[in-house]
Design a protein around this motif. Structure first.
Motif, PDB file in Angstrom:
ATOM      1  N   GLY A   1      16.639 -15.739  -4.419  1.00 57.18           N
ATOM      2  CA  GLY A   1      16.905 -17.181  -4.512  1.00 57.18           C
ATOM      3  C   GLY A   1      17.309 -17.626  -5.904  1.00 57.18           C
ATOM      4  O   GLY A   1      17.608 -18.789  -6.120  1.00 57.18           O
ATOM      5  N   ALA A   2      17.300 -16.675  -6.869  1.00 55.82           N
ATOM      6  CA  ALA A   2      17.789 -17.061  -8.202  1.00 55.82           C
ATOM      7  C   ALA A   2      19.301 -17.271  -8.096  1.00 55.82           C
ATOM      8  O   ALA A   2      19.966 -16.607  -7.315  1.00 55.82           O
ATOM      9  CB  ALA A   2      17.494 -15.952  -9.203  1.00 55.82           C
ATOM     10  N   SER A   3      19.837 -18.209  -8.902  1.00 52.86           N
ATOM     11  CA  SER A   3      21.264 -18.522  -8.764  1.00 52.86           C
ATOM     12  C   SER A   3      22.102 -17.359  -9.292  1.00 52.86           C
ATOM     13  O   SER A   3      21.641 -16.564 -10.109  1.00 52.86           O
ATOM     14  CB  SER A   3      21.598 -19.779  -9.545  1.00 52.86           C
ATOM     15  OG  SER A   3      21.565 -19.481 -10.920  1.00 52.86           O
ATOM     16  N   PHE A   4      23.332 -17.341  -8.829  1.00 50.34           N
ATOM     17  CA  PHE A   4      24.251 -16.258  -9.231  1.00 50.34           C
ATOM     18  C   PHE A   4      24.395 -16.202 -10.745  1.00 50.34           C
ATOM     19  O   PHE A   4      24.345 -15.149 -11.357  1.00 50.34           O
ATOM     20  CB  PHE A   4      25.592 -16.514  -8.539  1.00 50.34           C
ATOM     21  CG  PHE A   4      26.802 -16.141  -9.339  1.00 50.34           C
ATOM     22  CD1 PHE A   4      27.141 -14.812  -9.527  1.00 50.34           C
ATOM     23  CD2 PHE A   4      27.609 -17.115  -9.918  1.00 50.34           C
ATOM     24  CE1 PHE A   4      28.256 -14.463 -10.256  1.00 50.34           C
ATOM     25  CE2 PHE A   4      28.714 -16.775 -10.653  1.00 50.34           C
ATOM     26  CZ  PHE A   4      29.039 -15.445 -10.828  1.00 50.34           C
ATOM     27  N   SER A   5      24.548 -17.397 -11.368  1.00 49.37           N
ATOM     28  CA  SER A   5      24.806 -17.388 -12.822  1.00 49.37           C
ATOM     29  C   SER A   5      23.582 -16.876 -13.589  1.00 49.37           C
ATOM     30  O   SER A   5      23.722 -16.173 -14.585  1.00 49.37           O
ATOM     31  CB  SER A   5      25.210 -18.775 -13.302  1.00 49.37           C
ATOM     32  OG  SER A   5      24.416 -19.760 -12.703  1.00 49.37           O
ATOM     33  N   LYS A   6      22.391 -17.218 -13.099  1.00 45.96           N
ATOM     34  CA  LYS A   6      21.178 -16.762 -13.802  1.00 45.96           C
ATOM     35  C   LYS A   6      21.035 -15.241 -13.660  1.00 45.96           C
ATOM     36  O   LYS A   6      20.718 -14.545 -14.624  1.00 45.96           O
ATOM     37  CB  LYS A   6      19.941 -17.472 -13.244  1.00 45.96           C
ATOM     38  CG  LYS A   6      18.700 -17.182 -14.066  1.00 45.96           C
ATOM     39  CD  LYS A   6      17.507 -18.023 -13.649  1.00 45.96           C
ATOM     40  CE  LYS A   6      17.453 -19.339 -14.368  1.00 45.96           C
ATOM     41  NZ  LYS A   6      16.198 -20.067 -14.129  1.00 45.96           N
ATOM     42  N   CYS A   7      21.288 -14.724 -12.442  1.00 47.12           N
ATOM     43  CA  CYS A   7      21.213 -13.267 -12.247  1.00 47.12           C
ATOM     44  C   CYS A   7      22.203 -12.564 -13.169  1.00 47.12           C
ATOM     45  O   CYS A   7      21.882 -11.560 -13.820  1.00 47.12           O
ATOM     46  CB  CYS A   7      21.562 -12.893 -10.808  1.00 47.12           C
ATOM     47  SG  CYS A   7      20.314 -13.361  -9.635  1.00 47.12           S
ATOM     48  N   LEU A   8      23.391 -13.125 -13.221  1.00 45.39           N
ATOM     49  CA  LEU A   8      24.450 -12.494 -14.000  1.00 45.39           C
ATOM     50  C   LEU A   8      24.060 -12.419 -15.475  1.00 45.39           C
ATOM     51  O   LEU A   8      24.143 -11.370 -16.112  1.00 45.39           O
ATOM     52  CB  LEU A   8      25.717 -13.338 -13.842  1.00 45.39           C
ATOM     53  CG  LEU A   8      27.035 -12.661 -14.142  1.00 45.39           C
ATOM     54  CD1 LEU A   8      27.196 -11.420 -13.298  1.00 45.39           C
ATOM     55  CD2 LEU A   8      28.180 -13.602 -13.856  1.00 45.39           C
ATOM     56  N   MET A   9      23.602 -13.561 -15.990  1.00 48.62           N
ATOM     57  CA  MET A   9      23.243 -13.627 -17.414  1.00 48.62           C
ATOM     58  C   MET A   9      22.062 -12.687 -17.706  1.00 48.62           C
ATOM     59  O   MET A   9      22.072 -11.937 -18.688  1.00 48.62           O
ATOM     60  CB  MET A   9      22.862 -15.066 -17.744  1.00 48.62           C
ATOM     61  CG  MET A   9      22.599 -15.266 -19.191  1.00 48.62           C
ATOM     62  SD  MET A   9      24.103 -15.652 -20.024  1.00 48.62           S
ATOM     63  CE  MET A   9      23.889 -17.384 -20.208  1.00 48.62           C
ATOM     64  N   SER A  10      21.061 -12.740 -16.836  1.00 49.38           N
ATOM     65  CA  SER A  10      19.860 -11.946 -17.067  1.00 49.38           C
ATOM     66  C   SER A  10      20.185 -10.449 -17.027  1.00 49.38           C
ATOM     67  O   SER A  10      19.747  -9.676 -17.884  1.00 49.38           O
ATOM     68  CB  SER A  10      18.835 -12.304 -15.990  1.00 49.38           C
ATOM     69  OG  SER A  10      17.669 -11.604 -16.215  1.00 49.38           O
TER      70      SER A  10
END
Length: 1922
Positions: free
Chosen positions: A745-754
């Motif tokens: 459920g984490a957003s795409f942009s947060k997953c990408l950055m992390s």
């Protein structure tokens, strides 16, 4: 950057056995211990060794021994043997072997008495080499000759001794190469090699001739054998020069060789120059001074048919090979010096290739250098005639400047760079020829040049370099004096990415030069104080910079940081303190810019990166800026401010600078709110800056550890140890935080950055668990690793890739794939996903398999799965391999065999039923996995090659089978519409029958006859709306197949087949044999590769589905790349053969052909593109030239091709040309064919066949983009996509006569006197091209390609009877008229208009002329910024023809056009005419206006014809100017109210709309200037406006009037009148709310009504806070605002809602009286939080502004009054609401309201039903739509809410008063029951999901986890509250 020098490879001596033994024997004579014997021994041991470095040492030793030899101790035979050995080895070594240099050095050091013998030995060996070597030995011998002649004196003597032989050999070699070249067509690699050999041979021959100058001169006196050799050599050079198959480098060198040879034969007197002159002129007249043989050969070069390039290469040769230093030997040299540039300038127009343009530019620069050398000679002054020709203003300089102006915008960087160098040299030539005038202001030539350069548009990139040259030679003060606004003008251009680098370079030159000039002036006048002149410098350069930084848009300032600031700080580091001081004193600016805080961050960041800011020891960066400011900047609303602040923390000049604890805290402060950034640019910058920070940590760690081992002081060591401890804590914190956010459920942009940042941690520090390093692996738990694994299931490819890479870096123990059960589980999931019907599942499967390949036990798990699925694969027999590479190979082999086995059985089943395959096991997933698994294998070193060979054959066969199954669908004539989704037959027979029917009938019958559908009696498919074919009964397994599934299955399978075949051909080693000699073993055979090529050919030429042929193209490109590079001769020649075959097929195609002539020729252009782009760029591009010639011939219309059937080849040719012009990989090589393509496109428009005209349109638009560049903005007519006429026609000279003739022909047809409309088909295209050209102020009047001839024809096109043509003609005319010529042109156009009414007036002609006048005046207004020159006669001419605007003129269209001209002249504040003329015109215009239909509405004019609306709008513009915009200049204040009333009450809604827009625009301007209500806005007008708001019927006008009232209401309270009646606020509010509710269809009206209503609500509440709750419609208003915030509303509506909520924050949201009541207030807060989580960034940013309207006492100190980013605003907002509940004493009710939010009311409805429905519907949609909002994170929102509610309850329990209200127990109980039910149902459904649901049903799983979490947290809150 340090570039390592390439070291030459040292190789041992390689001689054949026989020679080696002979040499060793000759050296092993017992020569005793004397010197010669020692040398022999040394050389003998050297030959016996095989280690090259030792051999070099021994050769050096032998050299020293040779040097020490004395004449007394010769041993003749042995010494001869030694020298012979050295000479023989020397001539046998390869070119760049260091051993050869060592031998040359040894031979060169022999004593003088031995030199003759040494030369004799070396000559003998060289002579042996020269006599009859094998052809493949030629390059080696040429290298040996070059080595002898290059810096090796004894070698040179040998060459001189053997000169005839050497030259004969070189001639023989060159002739052989020339002969070979003709047989290598199509074999690019062999051809490239041959070109290299040729180049070396020509260079060597030049070297030999240069080194043997004297020998040649002496020899030519005597015998003539050498003459023959030289003559033959010259013949070879001539051949190379005139044969266009040779590449430019060889031709250019041959040009130099010709001149060198002539110079060697004739010396350097005047005769040489005369011979070279006649060669350049291509005339044999001045050749008499040359020897007879030379004259004959030169005459061969002087033919009229020689290619134009010959002159170019000869010019280059003349400049490079003749000496120009000092005084010239004679008049012929002067003639030659002036002839060269003229020859080159003639070439300028005739050459087409960009590479040749590059050579021309380079040679011109060389020439300018040579001319400067002549002028700088000290010996004697330069002849006056030459001086005159070279000085500024001469004809030659003028022509050269014209060359510069037409090439300074050239697409090739190199050409632009050379042009700039040429410009600089021309200025220097001018300086040298005019030494007397050193002051530029007194030099008319320089001042004129400067003025004309400054007048140019700034988008012309050449302008910057030229101004830079002027700065360099004359100083910045000179330019600043002429144009003081230059700095701010250039800074304003920094927002444009294309111009920023040029502007910043010029700025740097200016400010560096200005600083040194100011310093020099100060020291000259004896002032020592630096402050004085530095202040002036700051005023000029720093002040404008700070203004731009504070006020400009953010994107404008990005490039200032990248390009400009670092340069400024490098020039003057001390300016930083000045900047910081100035910025901290600046007040904050408007919301759209970064403000002073942002500007401060930008400056500090640039300074820190430059190392200007002091290091971190004395407080943060020398205490320049307080910490709280930095914290604010790190969470600022604007992305760029946050990035600059982060850059300030992360970037540093030294990579070993230690991080302070403050810096680590700042990163902690920054990280979490900024992980979820939607902007890719911000994510990229954040990752890059964090990488710098982590590298700093790593480098400084190494420094600290090193220091610890060396440091003596205990205190320092403790400090360092403490820092290392802080580092470890920080890195562990970072690692854990980043892993924690990767929840489902984490957003795409947060997953990408992390994942990006975790990848960096893994790269820089590794996730080791050992004691050394920071042991980051220790903090990674198995839950963390699982979350990373589940990221592989993301729908975003980038997230999948990053997660897969990261998993391989994480500790294996945490990932746990080595546990058999876990591995089996993941493997099973991957295999299941590989047969999923959802396309992205197969990508997930491929990533999972790729991860498993590295596990040693994978083959066991595969066997286990094979048993379960009943697949028969062999078990691995050999023991498990040891090395990692072997494990990978074995696993890859096993996985591919398993997948292939499954695929084979699935294809067999698909062959019997494609529908079943599409529904249950679409084939593409398996094929995708095979391709992906192959990609990671190193195919060059495989050990099981036999197994691989069999596997490759099986794979290729499998691909063909798979393709056969699905190709009928993608090759049918209409694949997308193939299967009706709504057949109603009871079985799938309907679909099956269609699949039977579609055996491809893919001819082009549509050109001849329409195709009819077969209709069978009694079997008509009546179409009903049911989406699915009912289930097929296949052994109890029900499945449903939609048309979409079948099509996707087919085209994706084709795609995967293409990718797999491409991958096999590209990556596997090739098995081939050349010339039956040597076999290269490999895994794929030539026959297989050729078979794959033929397969691709068939797919590309016959597929109809775009997806299928585009992807076949990708595979085919891989194949063609491999063909070109393969060693096999047969394969190298395939592209040429295939190309000629397909061109033949296109030529002969007719309606029965299988080639598809619709769909832009489908795959044919792709096929040809792939074949052409495989040709190397550096080759002669013979295939491209041949193809373009054939296609252009086909594309041109011809008399015998005018029937539908005969135009098929023409259509194909046009479509293929379009694809080739678009292909960026063909780059500049395609430019020479642009002219022909443009002609084909324009002429294609005249075809009677629609298909040809359609393809011509597409080709035309592609060419416009190719010529003028990709559109750089929304403005269709922007100057950036235009070109000066000179540049256009210089680059495409053939278009000049073509366009002129076409235009003449078209203009002849436009006369509308007859009343008939004749529309010339290509007129529109011609005007479109011409309107993209404009004259350069630099254009000389003499230009042969001037634009003047076009003007009369364009003016004539203005008479057309077609309105659009007249408009286009007016637009096209503008660029052809120079700014200085506008007044005279306008005047002459006005003179053509009739001065009084007369019969038979041609109104089309009048209208066309007026449009041309209007467009010219408008362009003059924007370009020149100054009034028209006095005495232009325009005012008088208009005055005489004013009748055209009055009712005397019966045509309303021309009336309107005349009024537009009047508006253009009378409307602006600063008019183009003189004041007296303007006021006269305004008076006449007013009288026309007052007697017009707008003011006096008589009934006769009510029925005006076409064009009446435009006419009324033109009147309205005039009236607006007089009443609203500049009433003070029209001098009629008494008329303003009357005019406004007429405008607002006009029956035409367009007029009312225009009037309201004008009023609104004026009011907004006044508001910005801070003025009070303007005088023209009197009570009558206000009353008109309010009654219009109540009665207007047209929704656009109504929206406009409400917007006007919004602006008025915001500054004062309005009295609403309706006629005489005055309305109360409540009545108005009710009216507006009703209007807003009923106007949802019109976004603009809805927004305007609600905004105005909200302003009234705020006014009501402010006037009576207590009584406001009594107003009934407030709750209705609240509900309406809340409804505007939901996700599905348009962005404009949501933005309006944010503005409303932000403006009413202090009144309604935080008012202590709760004017709206608790429930409504809480729902408004809910809306604010919804908007803060909206998908659209603009909405979120706008909503976060509410924080700045909250009083400081309610917030923590560091964020009060600051713009913060949405995540921070959300957190602060929820905290603020909790604080408000306490202040309102409503904590229990507040907690329950927040708990309802926590539970999420949207899912409480019919849960059970919804669950069943969702599980059923999931399969129906092939492309699953996930959540619409990719940014919001419900999981994080729920956690945030829970945290704040918990602390609120805690505070409430601690401070609860006995008398306070208790929580409502009934409501608590209801919520509890709901939460428990939700928790239970979620858990049950979760338990029923299959294993690893994160992969198989990702969306569903995430939804359920969220529901469960909501319920659990809500239960926790309710328990606490009880």
């Amino acid at each position: 950057m340090v570039v390592k020098k390439k070291t030459a490879k040292v190789e041992a001596v390689v001689l054949d056995e026989e020679n080696l033994h002979k040499l060793i024997a000759s050296l092993s004579v017992n020569g005793g211990e004397d010197g010669v014997g020692q040398i022999a021994q040394t050389l003998q041991s050297c030959l016996e060794l095989t280690e090259p470095v030792q051999q070099i040492q021994l050769v050096k030793k032998a050299g020293l021994q040779l040097e020490a030899l004395s004449e007394e101790q010769p041993d003749g035979a042995l010494l001869k043997a030694c020298l012979h050995t050295l000479a023989l080895v020397y001539t046998s070594l390869q070119a760049k072997n260091p051993l050869r240099r060592a031998i040359a050095s040894a031979l060169g050091s022999v004593p003088a008495w031995l030199q003759e013998r040494t030369v004799a030995c070396l000559s003998a060996c060289l002579s042996d080499c020269l006599s009859n070597p094998a052809i493949d030995q030629y390059p080696h011998v040429v290298d040996t000759i070059a080595a002898c002649a290059d810096g090796f004196p004894l070698g040179e003597r040998c060459i001189n001794k053997l000169l005839p032989e050497v030259l004969q050999f070189l001639h023989k070699g060159l002739s052989e190469y020339l002969h070979q070249n003709s047989g290598l067509v199509g074999r690019h690699i062999a051809q490239a090699q041959l070109m290299h050999h040729c180049l070396t041979a020509v260079k060597t021959s030049m070297l030999v001739i240069q080194r043997s100058q004297e020998t040649i001169s002496a020899a030519l006196q005597g015998h003539c054998k050498l003459e023959d050799t030289l003559s033959s050599l010259l013949n070879c050079y001539t051949h190379i020069l005139t044969d266009e198959e040779f590449i430019q480098a060889v031709q250019s060198t041959a040009g130099m060789a010709v001149v060198l040879l002539i110079r060697s034969v004739m010396g350097s007197g005047d005769e040489v120059a005369s011979v070279v002159c006649s060669l350049l002129c291509s005339s044999a007249q001045c050749l008499d001074s040359a020897p007879q043989w030379l004259k004959q050969r030169c005459e061969g070069l002087c033919t009229s048919s020689r290619p134009p390039g010959v002159s170019l290469y000869l010019c280059h040769g003349a400049l490079a090979m003749l000496s120009w230093k000092g005084a010239l030997p004679g008049p012929q040299w002067e003639k030659l010096l002036l002839l060269v540039p003229n020859t080159l300038l003639d070439l300028d127009v005739s050459i087409k290739e960009s590479s040749t343009a590059m050579v021309v530019a380079r040679v011109l620069t060389l020439w300018s250098g040579a001319a400067l050398d002549c002028l700088q000679g000290e010996a004697q002054p330069c002849p006056p005639s030459l001086q005159q020709s070279l000085s500024g203003g001469s004809d030659l300089q003028r022509h050269l400047l014209e060359h510069i102006y037409s090439h300074w915008e050239h697409p090739l960087d190199g050409v632009r760079h050379q042009t700039r160098s040429l410009f600089r040299n021309l200025l220097l030539l001018h300086q040298h020829t005019n030494l007397s005038t050193s002051d530029p202001t007194k030099d008319p030539y320089i001042t004129e040049l400067t003025q004309s350069l400054l007048r140019l548009e700034w988008h012309m990139r050449g302008k910057y370099g030229s101004l830079g040259c002027l700065v360099e030679l004359y100083g910045a003060g000179y330019l600043l004096e002429i144009q003081p606004q230059l700095p701010s003008c250039l800074l304003g251009l920094m927002g444009d990415q294309t111009l920023a680098p040029y502007a910043s370079d010029l700025l740097e030159r200016l400010f560096v030069s200005h600083k040194s000039q100011l310093a020099a002036e100060a020291s000259a006048t004896g002032r020592t104080g630096i402050e004085d002149w530095m202040e002036r410098w700051h005023q000029t350069w720093v002040t404008p910079l700070l203004q731009v930084l504070c006020r400009a848009r953010l994107d404008q300032t990005t490039y200032i940081l990248d390009y400009f600031l670092p340069k400024l700080l490098r020039c003057s580091p001390s300016s930083l303190v000045h900047m910081v001081q100035a910025l901290q004193d600046t007040p904050s600016c408007s919301a759209g810019s970064r403000g002073a805080l942002g500007a401060l961050m930008t400056c500090l960041r640039a300074a820190r990166a430059q190392g200007v800011v002091p290091a971190s020891d004395e407080g943060l960066w020398g205490g320049l800026v307080p910490l709280s400011l930095l914290q604010q900047a790190l969470v600022h609303k604007h992305d760029q401010v946050r990035m600059d602040a982060l850059g300030l923390v992360c970037e540093s000049h030294r990579s070993t600078e230690v991080l302070t604890s403050q810096e680590m805290d700042l990163i902690r402060h920054f990280l979490l709110p900024n992980l979820n950034s939607q902007s890719p640019g911000v994510r990229q910058q954040t990752v890059s800056l964090m990488k710098k920070l982590l590298c700093r940590v790593k480098d400084s760690t190494q420094l600290l550890q090193k220091r610890q081992s060396q440091e003596r002081e205990q205190e320092q060591r403790d400090r360092d140890q403490h820092t290392l401890h802080l580092y470890k804590e920080f890195l562990c914190w970072l690692c854990v935080r980043l892993l924690e956010v990767l929840l489902p459920g984490a957003s795409f942009s947060k997953c990408l950055m992390s994942l990006h940042l975790l990848g960096l941690l893994g790269q820089i520090f590794t996730f080791s668990t050992g004691p050394d390093g920071f042991a980051l692996g220790g903090v990674v738990t198995s839950t963390h690793a699982q979350n990373v694994l589940y990221c592989v299931a993301s729908n975003f490819l980038e997230v999948k890739q990053l997660a897969s890479t990261l998993l391989q870096q994480l500790p294996p123990s945490a990932v746990g794939l080595q546990v058999p059960e876990r591995m089996h589980c993941v493997l099973q999931a991957a295999l299941d996903l590989s047969t999923s019907t959802k396309p992205f599942d197969s990508v997930t499967a491929a990533h999972l398999l790729d991860m498993l390949l590295h596990q040693p036990d994978l083959s066991q798990a595969l066997l286990h799965c094979a048993k379960e699925q009943g697949v028969d694969i062999q078990s691995p027999s050999s023991p498990p391999p040891a090395s990692e590479a072997l494990t990978l190979e074995r696993n890859t082999l096993a996985v591919i065999q398993f997948l292939l086995c499954c695929l084979q059985s699935e294809v067999s089943r698909a062959e019997s039923s494609l529908l079943q395959a599409a529904a249950s096991y679409p084939l593409y997933g398996r094929a995708h996995c095979i391709t992906a698994v192959l990609q990671h294998l190193d195919t060059a070193s495989l050990s099981h090659s036999e197994q691989w060979r069999c596997l490759v054959s099986e794979l290729i066969a499998m691909c063909y089978r798979m393709s056969d199954v699905v190709s009928p669908v993608v090759q049918s004539s209409s694949p997308e519409g193939l299967i009706p989704m709504d057949t109603d037959s009871d079985t799938s027979a309907g679909l099956q029958k269609i699949l039977q029917e579609i055996q491809p009938r893919d001819t082009n019958d549509f050109f001849n006859s329409a195709r009819e559908l077969d209709t069978h009696d009694g079997d008509d498919h009546t179409q009903t709306q049911s989406t699915h074919t009912p289930s097929l009964d296949t052994g109890g397994e029900g499945y449903r197949v939609t048309a979409q599934m079948v099509l996707v299955c087919c085209w994706r399978s084709m795609k995967e087949v293409a990718m797999l075949l491409g991958q096999l051909c590209q990556s596997l080693p090739l098995h081939y044999t050349n010339d039956n000699t040597h076999t290269h073993p490999g895994l794929i055979t030539e026959e297989q590769v050729e078979g794959v090529g033929l397969y691709f050919r068939q797919q590309l030429l016959q597929s109809r589905h775009r997806g299928a042929f585009e992807l076949a193209y990708v595979g085919f490109v891989r194949l063609t790349d491999m063909l070109c590079r393969s060693g096999s001769q047969a394969l190298q020649q395939l592209p040429a053969r295939w190309l000629s075959e397909v061109l033949e097929e296109v030529k002969s195609s007719d309606p029965s052909s299988k080639l598809c002539a619709t769909r832009r020729s489908a795959g044919i252009p792709f096929y040809i593109q792939a074949l052409l782009s495989s040709e190397p760029k550096s080759s002669s591009c013979s295939l491209l030239k041949m193809t373009m010639r054939e296609l252009i011939a086909l594309a041109m219309p011809s008399a015998d091709r005018n029937t539908d059937s005969s135009t098929v080849p023409q259509v194909h040719a046009l479509n293929i040309l379009r694809a080739l012009y678009r292909d960026t990989r063909l780059g500049e090589n395609i430019i020479p064919f642009v002219s022909d393509g443009m002609q084909a496109a324009v002429l294609g428009f005249t075809s009677p066949v629609w298909a040809v005209r359609n393809s011509s349109t597409l080709l035309f638009s592609t060419l416009i983009t190719r010529i003028f560049g990709v559109k750089k903005g929304k403005d269709e007519h922007s100057k950036k996509n235009r070109m000066t006429g000179r540049e256009f026609f210089t680059r495409f000279p053939a278009l000049y006569p073509f366009l002129l003739n076409q235009l003449e022909e078209a203009a002849a047809t436009v006369e509308s006197d007859s009343g008939q409309v004749k529309l010339h088909p290509s007129l529109f295209l011609l005007l479109l091209v011409l309107s993209r050209l404009y004259p350069s102020p630099m254009d000389g009047s003499s230009s042969p390609l001037g634009l003047a001839p076009f003007m009369p024809f364009i003016i004539r096109c203005g008479r057309s009877a077609v309105y659009r043509t007249r408009e286009m003609a007016a637009r096209a005319l503008v660029p052809f008229v120079l700014v200085t010529q506008v007044p005279s042109t306008v005047h002459s156009l006005l003179q053509e208009l009739p001065s009084e009414p007369r019969p038979k007036i041609q109104h089309n002609h009048i209208h066309g002329t007026l449009l041309q006048v209007l467009f010219l005046l408008r362009s003059y207004q924007t370009d020149s910024h100054r009034p028209l020159p006095a005495g232009n006669g325009i005012g008088a001419a208009l005055h005489q023809r004013i009748w055209l605007a009055s009712r005397q003129n019966s045509c309303v269209v021309t009336r309107g056009a005349f009024l537009d001209v009047l508006v253009c002249l009378c409307g602006p504040k600063i008019s183009l005419l003189e004041d007296s003329e303007v006021s006269e015109l305004r008076r006449e215009a007013l009288s026309v206006l007052m007697s017009s239909d707008l003011v006096t509405s008589d009934s006769s004019s009510a029925t005006l014809g076409p064009g009446s609306t435009q006419y009324l709008l033109s009147l309205a513009r005039l009236a607006l100017s007089a009443s609203v915009e500049i009433p003070e200049l029209w001098g009629c204040p008494q008329l303003t109210t009357q005019l406004l009333q007429c405008l607002l009450q006009c029956p035409q809604y367009e007029v009312r709309g225009l009037a309201l827009e004008g009023v609104l625009r004026r009011l907004q301007e006044e508001e910005e200037d801070g003025k009070t209500r303007p005088p023209w806005l009197d009570e009558t007008t206000l009353s008109n406006l309010t009654s219009l708001a109540l009665h207007e019927t047209h929704h656009q006008c109504l929206a406009n009037v409400l917007q006007v009232l919004c602006v008025l209401t915001s500054c004062t309270e309005l009295l609403w009148r309706d006629g005489v009646q005055i309305l109360s606020k409540e009545e108005v509010l009710l009216h507006l709310l009703t209007l807003a509710q009923n106007s949802v269809h019109s976004v603009e009206l809805h927004c305007a009504a609600l905004t105005l209503a909200s302003q009234l609500v705020v006014q009501l509440v402010n006037s009576d806070p207590k009584g406001a709750s009594a107003v009934a419609c407030l709750s209705q208003w609240g509900a309406l605002v809340c409804s505007c915030c939901s996700e599905e509303q348009p962005v404009e509506v949501k933005l309006m809602a944010t503005k409303v909520l932000v403006n009413c924050t202090d009144t309604l949201l935080i008012g202590s009286d709760l004017p709206l009541g608790l429930a409504s207030t809480v729902s408004l807060w809910r809306s604010v939080f919804t908007l803060l989580q909206d998908e659209d960034q603009e909405v979120r940013d706008s909503a976060s502004d509410f924080i700045s309207n909250v009083p400081a006492h309610l917030l923590s100190t560091d964020v009060a009054g600051v713009s913060v980013c949405p995540p921070v605003a959300l957190d602060l907002g929820v905290g603020l609401l909790c604080r408000l509940f306490e202040l309102w004493q409503q904590v229990p009710a507040g907690v329950l309201a927040l708990t309802e939010w926590l539970l999420g009311e949207e899912e409480g409805i019919e849960e059970a039903g919804a669950d069943q429905a969702s599980s059923l519907d999931e399969e129906d949609f092939l492309f699953e739509k996930g959540d619409l909002n990719l940014w919001a994170e419900p999981v994080q929102w729920v956690k945030l809410l829970h945290g704040h509610i918990s602390s609120l309850i805690l505070a409430y329990k601690q401070t609860q008063d006995p008398g306070e209200a208790e929580p409502d127990q009934v409501q608590i109980h209801t919520l509890l029951t709901q939460a428990q039910a939700k928790a239970l149902s979620s858990q049950q459904v979760l338990d029923s999901l299959p294993a690893l649901p994160q992969f198989s049903c990702t969306m569903e799983h995430a939804r359920l986890v969220l529901r469960q979490q909501r319920a659990t947290l809500a239960l926790d809150v309710l328990q606490r509250l009880r």
